[in-house]
Write a protein that holds these residues in place. Structure first.
Motif, PDB file in Angstrom:
ATOM      1  N   VAL A  89      47.754 -19.579  28.485  1.00 22.68           N
ATOM      2  CA  VAL A  89      48.805 -19.487  27.484  1.00 22.68           C
ATOM      3  C   VAL A  89      49.775 -18.456  28.031  1.00 22.68           C
ATOM      4  N   VAL A  90      51.018 -18.880  28.258  1.00 23.19           N
ATOM      5  CA  VAL A  90      52.009 -18.066  28.945  1.00 23.19           C
ATOM      6  C   VAL A  90      53.194 -17.784  28.029  1.00 23.19           C
ATOM      7  N   LYS A  91      53.650 -16.537  28.082  1.00 23.47           N
ATOM      8  CA  LYS A  91      54.853 -16.149  27.342  1.00 23.47           C
ATOM      9  C   LYS A  91      55.662 -15.228  28.253  1.00 23.47           C
ATOM     10  N   ASP A  92      56.926 -15.542  28.423  1.00 25.89           N
ATOM     11  CA  ASP A  92      57.821 -14.754  29.275  1.00 25.89           C
ATOM     12  C   ASP A  92      57.238 -14.558  30.676  1.00 25.89           C
ATOM     13  N   GLY A  93      56.626 -15.613  31.215  1.00 28.37           N
ATOM     14  CA  GLY A  93      56.101 -15.569  32.564  1.00 28.37           C
ATOM     15  C   GLY A  93      54.793 -14.823  32.730  1.00 28.37           C
TER      16      GLY A  93
END
Length: 179
Positions: A89-93
Motif C-alpha cells: 500500500v503506497v502513498k506519496d511514493g
C-alpha cells in the motif's frame, strides 16, 4: 520391453529483467489442472472478456489479474511465490504496509486518503501473460521436458572444442521455385 522416464529435478527459472522467479521442477497433473480450472472458472464467473478489457469493471480486472498471479504462484517455489504475491500500500511514493491478501490491502488503503495498492513486483501485463503461457507449456504437456533415457529425448549437444569450417546449412542459399 522396458522404458524409463526422467523427471525434472531442477527448478525452472523465469528471469525477468534480472529478477529470478523459481518454479517447481515438476507439478503433478491433477494439481496443475485444478489450479488452471479455478483460474478459468473465476474469470468466467466475473464475466470478463480478456480480449475486451476496455468495457470491464476495473475492480474485476484487478481481481482477475490477482487470480492469474495466484495461479502462477501455486506453481512457484515458496520464496518466489511470496515475492510474486506481495502487495504494497503506497502513498506519496512510500510503502505504508505490505500484504499478501488483496482485500486486506484495499481495506487498508481505503483508510489512508491517497494511498493505493500496487504489486511489490510490478510487471507489465504482457509479461504476466507470457509467464502464464510458459507455465502452461511447462506443466501442461509441452515445453522443456527432461532429457534422459526416454526414447523421445533430444539429441546430445555438440562436444566442446574446435568448430568445423563447413558452412551451416541454414546459411546456404537454396533456390526456391517461384522466387
Amino acid at each position: 520391453m522396458r522404458k524409463s522416464f526422467a523427471l525434472n529435478t531442477e527448478p525452472h527459472v523465469a528471469d525477468i529483467a534480472g529478477t529470478e522467479l523459481f518454479f517447481q521442477p515438476e507439478v503433478m497433473g491433477d494439481d496443475f489442472l485444478d489450479a488452471y480450472v479455478e483460474l478459468r472458472d473465476g474469470q468466467k464467473a466475473k464475466g470478463i472478456d480478456l480480449a475486451n478489457l476496455a468495457e470491464a469493471d476495473p475492480a474485476d480486472v484487478r481481481k482477475t489479474t490477482r487470480a492469474l498471479r495466484l495461479f502462477l504462484a501455486r506453481q512457484m517455489l515458496a520464496e518466489s511465490a511470496e515475492l510474486f504475491l506481495r502487495l504494497d500500500v503506497v502513498k506519496d511514493g512510500e510503502a505504508l504496509e505490505t500484504f499478501d491478501d488483496l482485500d486486506e490491502a484495499e481495506a487498508y488503503a481505503a483508510k489512508h486518503q491517497g494511498a493505493r495498492v500496487v504489486d511489490a513486483l510490478r510487471l507489465p501485463t504482457r509479461v504476466t501473460v507470457e509467464l502464464l503461457e510458459w507455465v502452461v507449456e511447462l506443466y501442461g504437456g509441452g515445453g522443456d521436458r527432461p532429457t534422459g533415457s526416454s526414447s523421445a529425448s533430444a539429441t546430445a549437444s555438440r562436444q566442446a572444442g574446435k568448430r568445423g569450417t563447413g558452412v551451416s546449412p541454414s546459411r546456404v542459399s537454396t533456390r526456391t521455385p517461384g522466387r
